[in-house]
Design a protein around this motif. Structure first.
Motif, PDB file in Angstrom:
ATOM      1  N   THR A  69       0.816  -1.213   0.000  1.00 59.01           N
ATOM      2  CA  THR A  69       0.000   0.000   0.000  1.00 59.01           C
ATOM      3  C   THR A  69       0.850   1.264   0.000  1.00 59.01           C
ATOM      4  N   THR A  70       1.851   1.328   0.875  1.00 60.99           N
ATOM      5  CA  THR A  70       2.597   2.576   1.084  1.00 60.99           C
ATOM      6  C   THR A  70       3.991   2.549   0.478  1.00 60.99           C
ATOM      7  N   GLY A  71       4.329   1.506  -0.265  1.00 62.97           N
ATOM      8  CA  GLY A  71       5.686   1.355  -0.773  1.00 62.97           C
ATOM      9  C   GLY A  71       6.208   2.553  -1.540  1.00 62.97           C
ATOM     10  N   ARG A  72       5.324   3.241  -2.277  1.00 62.59           N
ATOM     11  CA  ARG A  72       5.741   4.385  -3.095  1.00 62.59           C
ATOM     12  C   ARG A  72       5.344   5.732  -2.490  1.00 62.59           C
ATOM     13  N   THR A 123      10.853   3.088   3.996  1.00 66.00           N
ATOM     14  CA  THR A 123      10.966   4.535   4.159  1.00 66.00           C
ATOM     15  C   THR A 123      12.119   4.922   5.073  1.00 66.00           C
ATOM     16  N   ALA A 124      12.247   4.257   6.215  1.00 60.99           N
ATOM     17  CA  ALA A 124      13.305   4.629   7.155  1.00 60.99           C
ATOM     18  C   ALA A 124      14.687   4.284   6.615  1.00 60.99           C
ATOM     19  N   THR A 125      14.789   3.184   5.872  1.00 62.16           N
ATOM     20  CA  THR A 125      16.082   2.836   5.272  1.00 62.16           C
ATOM     21  C   THR A 125      16.568   3.964   4.366  1.00 62.16           C
ATOM     22  N   VAL A 126      15.686   4.448   3.516  1.00 58.29           N
ATOM     23  CA  VAL A 126      16.045   5.536   2.603  1.00 58.29           C
ATOM     24  C   VAL A 126      16.305   6.822   3.383  1.00 58.29           C
TER      25      VAL A 126
END
Length: 402
Positions: A69-72, A123-126
């Motif tokens: 759902t939130t990947g992008r 998200t946190a990795t990026v």
């Protein structure tokens, strides 16, 4: 700009980076807090081992749902809103566990915890990589990995020690975690946004796709990843049962250490991965996993904690080497405009591996017993890793003539 002002800016940049990394670690820590407490829930509510594995699998459902759902979304609305949403989900999970008095609440708590992990994993990795100060850029990727796997490993350790040696065993770990989340929220709130939001954000679902030219690399990498993540699921969901019923150890702190050590070893394995020649990184990871699960199975068969723990360390190292190598191999084989989609597909396979096999363990244990099931699981994971290893060796043998 004066030297003192420049120094203050650098210090502020480091603090913001460390604060977001701390938020990452804390969120992942929260997802594995229930691990050493499962036997207590089982006794208090009269759950079967199958039900415990289903409760754990609800976490994976939440992760997969959030990834798809939130990947992008963070590219469209920014990193901070997604991270704050993940922290909110983590806090909501804590509140549910603090008030859990039924199967429905436990399932809801685990699923929402999975949502927090699904949001943070990408998200946190990026965000951690993007926020790294210039002097720390070379270690940013490892810091993100360490926050992820280190948090997953610390969860069982923290909950195990608090559950064994402190009052309020089913609740204190979640209360402490909820309090620390306040610091994490402040850290994320103070961080600057690293994404320029488009005027009209497009919140699309993350597609799952394996392009034709990637399939030769994806198949062995996904098989190795499935085997490694199945082991992570095994230790997170069922290690407490094996420790208690097969190995004869019910100390929650010890259970937490055993469940956590596989994640710590995975972090070390990911750090070691670069030490091997590139062509042999994934095959090495497969071989180490085979050795590790062999020891895990032997530890169950012999009812030996030392052998079982040795297997956990070795299989964690293999999982870490194989995971980083497999992800790198798949990414390198993917067209630039489809790397995000292929990576998401790879993570989808990984989180399916965390959930489905442990439910299988719960079902099978009812028919043939826990010890026999555990040894059978070790054999199946070893065979899957061996098949991936054979495919990789064949792929390398054919490469020169391609």
């Amino acid at each position: 700009m004066s030297p003192s002002s420049s120094h203050a800016d650098a210090a502020s940049s480091r603090l913001i980076f460390l604060g977001v990394a701390f938020a990452f670690l804390l969120t992942m820590l929260g997802t594995t807090l229930p691990t050493p407490l499962y036997p207590v829930y089982q006794q208090r509510f009269g759950f079967s081992q199958l039900m415990i594995t289903i409760i754990f699998a609800a976490y994976a459902v939440g992760v997969i749902a959030a990834l798809i759902t939130t990947g992008r979304w963070s590219d469209q609305v920014g990193r901070k809103p997604l991270l704050l949403g993940g922290l909110l989900a983590s806090a909501l999970s804590d509140v549910i566990f603090l008030n859990s008095d039924s199967l429905v609440m436990l399932l809801a708590g685990r699923m929402i915890s999975g949502v927090s992990a699904g949001i943070f994993t990408g998200t946190a990795t990026v965000a951690v990589i993007e926020l790294a100060p210039r002097a720390w850029k070379h270690m940013a990727t490892f810091m993100a990995t360490a926050a992820n796997m280190g948090g997953l490993g610390l969860g069982p350790v923290v909950a195990g020690f608090l559950g064994e040696y402190a009052p309020w065993p089913l609740h204190l770990a979640f209360a402490v975690h909820l309090g620390l989340l306040v610091i994490a929220v402040i850290a994320v709130w103070l961080a600057h946004e690293t994404v320029e939001r488009p005027a009209h954000p497009r919140l699309q679902l993350q597609r799952l796709l394996i392009p034709q030219e990637v399939r030769g690399a994806f198949l062995p990498a996904a098989m190795a990843g499935f085997a490694g993540f199945a082991v992570l699921g095994f230790f997170t969901a069922t290690a407490p049962a094996f420790m208690n019923e097969v190995l004869g150890h019910d100390n929650r702190a010890l259970v937490g250490v055993v469940a956590g050590v596989v994640f710590f070893a995975s972090t070390v394995g990911q750090l070691m991965e670069r030490r091997f020649p590139q062509a042999w990184r994934l095959p090495t990871g497969c071989a180490v996993v085979i050795l590790g699960v062999g020891l895990v199975g032997a530890g169950i068969g012999l009812a030996s904690l030392s052998v079982f723990l040795s297997g956990a360390v070795i299989v964690g190292l293999g999982q870490g080497i194989g995971f980083r190598a497999g992800l790198g191999m798949v990414t390198a084989a993917s067209p630039k405009d489809q790397r995000g989609t292929v990576t998401s597909t790879f993570f989808f396979v990984a989180y399916v591996a965390i959930s489905i096999p442990v439910v299988g363990i719960g079902l099978t244990a009812r028919a043939i017993g826990l010890a026999t099931t555990g040894m059978g699981f070790a054999v199946l994971v070893g065979l899957l890793s061996a098949v991936a290893l054979v495919l990789l060796v064949r792929r390398q043998a054919l490469a020169p003539s391609a």
